[in-house]
Design an enzyme around this catalytic site. Structure first.
Site, short mmCIF file in Angstrom:
data_model
loop_
_atom_site.label_atom_id
_atom_site.label_comp_id
_atom_site.label_asym_id
_atom_site.label_seq_id
_atom_site.Cartn_x
_atom_site.Cartn_y
_atom_site.Cartn_z
N HIS A 207 -5.58 -4.26 -1.51
CA HIS A 207 -5.58 -3.31 -2.33
C HIS A 207 -5.45 -3.81 -3.88
CE1 HIS A 207 -4.41 -0.19 0.34
NE2 HIS A 207 -4.07 -0.99 1.19
N SER B 197 0.89 -1.24 -0.03
CA SER B 197 0.15 0.13 0.05
C SER B 197 0.75 1.09 0.02
CB SER B 197 -1.18 -0.07 1.28
OG SER B 197 -0.26 0.01 2.42
N LYS C 117 -12.20 -0.68 0.80
CA LYS C 117 -11.44 -0.14 -0.42
C LYS C 117 -12.16 -0.10 -1.57
CE LYS C 117 -7.31 0.13 2.38
NZ LYS C 117 -7.97 -0.30 3.60
#
Length: 422
Positions: free
Chosen positions: A236, A207, A267
């Protein structure tokens, strides 16, 4: 014991212990406090205390009365304002109330929890799915429960804090290998006892820099050694990697070689919560032995309803995925052409990291961007590697072509204003 001795001991016990006026349990943070105070004394705004007065869309907000483009929210697929997702949350709020007020083990499973786990199983093509209250707790729970005292967790040195904390909670032996180094992973596994049980934890996308793990080579290295299981964190990567949006492990073709996938709803899914999916035949026992699952209140009905709806829509989000990749490629090229140093030589994910020389330069360009109407994340150690200060940009599938052009222009103006680029 004489009476005199007893009297002395009593007097000693009764005497108050002098408390230091200069030192207490907060003293360990004094260097950080001093650093922060010195930074704010220069007149800059606090990068970690921004308040959004209004959020208008996945890509726009109002900060201190100014319209601002959002480029630091992890809202990769822009699902936070999707009409179907919002409607599902409102309906569940009306029908099931505001919360569950307890753990699923004791307070029961709401229909929405079952629906979101069914959606996850369909999305990932797995036999089991288990939902946690946060993505952090998903890693904390899975790692600490799977690997305990006497076991080993082998992890990338740049792993997320939740992965490290899962190791600490489970009391497993921690073995770190150099970031994304297949050779070092193989070497360190080879040094461990062959009969010991081992959990190898990898991340699809890291990240801070936005770089991607070489999963096929890593999986091949792990499978050379005995008694290893593999967990991949796709926090992610979910939503836009792979033909079905499952993550880097799907994109790179190692679906059949991975034992556990951990992810988050905060996310690409656009809400809050975490999960683990697996095909292991004994997986369901985790609901009885995983402390961060058993001893935490379950997600509110409105949250799981939004998550289930979002996940089902992400199954058919090919156009969104394509546009997000286009945005990533355009921003990476635009910033590179301006002369910025980026975390990766090529665009590898929806995260673009702009590397700065020091904290003062990072804060200065961060503030200049904010004043121009652009919000990005400023990151510093310990969230980043030692000595690394950066601005982290996370693109969204809802960023328009015009917004990306505007973002590049704002970086040019801010970078030149503070001397970060010529």
């Amino acid at each position: 014991m004489t009476e005199a001795t007893a009297t002395k001991l009593d007097a000693h016990a009764a005497a108050p212990v002098a408390a230091s006026v200069d030192r207490d349990l907060f003293s360990k943070f004094d260097p950080l406090i001093a650093e922060r105070e010195a930074l704010l004394a220069t007149g800059v705004r606090d990068p970690f205390a921004i308040v959004m007065d209004e959020v208008k869309s996945p890509t726009q907000a109002v900060i201190k009365g100014k319209d601002t483009i959002l480029l630091g929210t992890y809202n990769y697929m822009g699902m936070t304002f999707d009409p179907d997702v919002v409607a599902a949350g409102k309906k569940a709020l009306d029908e099931f109330g505001a919360g569950t007020t307890g753990s699923r083990v004791l307070n029961g499973t709401y229909q929405g929890h079952k629906e979101v786990e069914d959606a996850l199983k369909e999305f990932y093509g797995t036999s089991s799915a288990m939902v946690f209250s946060t993505g952090y707790q998903a890693n904390l729970g899975m790692i600490s429960t799977l690997a305990g005292k006497g076991d080993y967790v082998i992890l990338d040195a740049d792993s997320h804090a939740s992965i490290y904390d899962g190791c600490f909670l489970g009391d497993a032996e921690i073995v770190r290998f150099r970031h994304n180094s297949v050779e070092d992973l193989d070497k360190r596994l080879g040094r461990l006892p062959a009969d010991a049980l081992k959990l190898v934890v990898l991340e699809g996308v890291y990240s801070m820099l936005g770089d991607v793990a070489p999963l096929p080579d890593m999986v091949a290295a792990v499978r050379k050694h005995a008694n290893c299981m593999i967990l991949v964190d796709e926090a992610h990567g979910m939503g836009f990697f792979g033909p079905n949006g499952r993550g880097v492990y799907e994109e790179q073709g190692v679906e059949k070689d991975v034992d556990f996938i951990v992810g988050t709803f905060s996310k690409s899914v656009g809400t809050v919560g975490g999960f683990c999916v697996s095909n292991h035949p004994k997986f369901e026992v985790m609901r009885l032995v995983c402390r961060p699952y058993v001893f935490t209140a379950s997600l509110p009905p409105s949250v799981v309803a939004t998550a289930a709806t979002s996940i089902r829509k992400l199954m058919h989000a090919g156009e969104k995925r394509a546009h997000l990749w286009k945005n990533s490629q355009r921003l990476h090229k635009g910033l590179t052409d301006l002369g910025f140093t980026l975390g990766t030589k090529t665009p590898q994910s929806a995260i673009i990291a702009v590397i700065l020389t020091d904290q003062m330069q990072a804060v200065a360009i961060w503030q200049a961007l904010l004043e121009l109407g652009l919000y990005v994340n400023m990151a510093r150690p310990p969230a980043t590697p030692a000595g690394t200060f950066l601005l982290r940009c996370s693109l969204c599938a809802e960023h328009s072509d015009e917004q990306v052009t505007h973002i590049i222009g704002m970086f040019e103006a801010a970078g030149k204003a503070v001397g970060a680029i010529a």
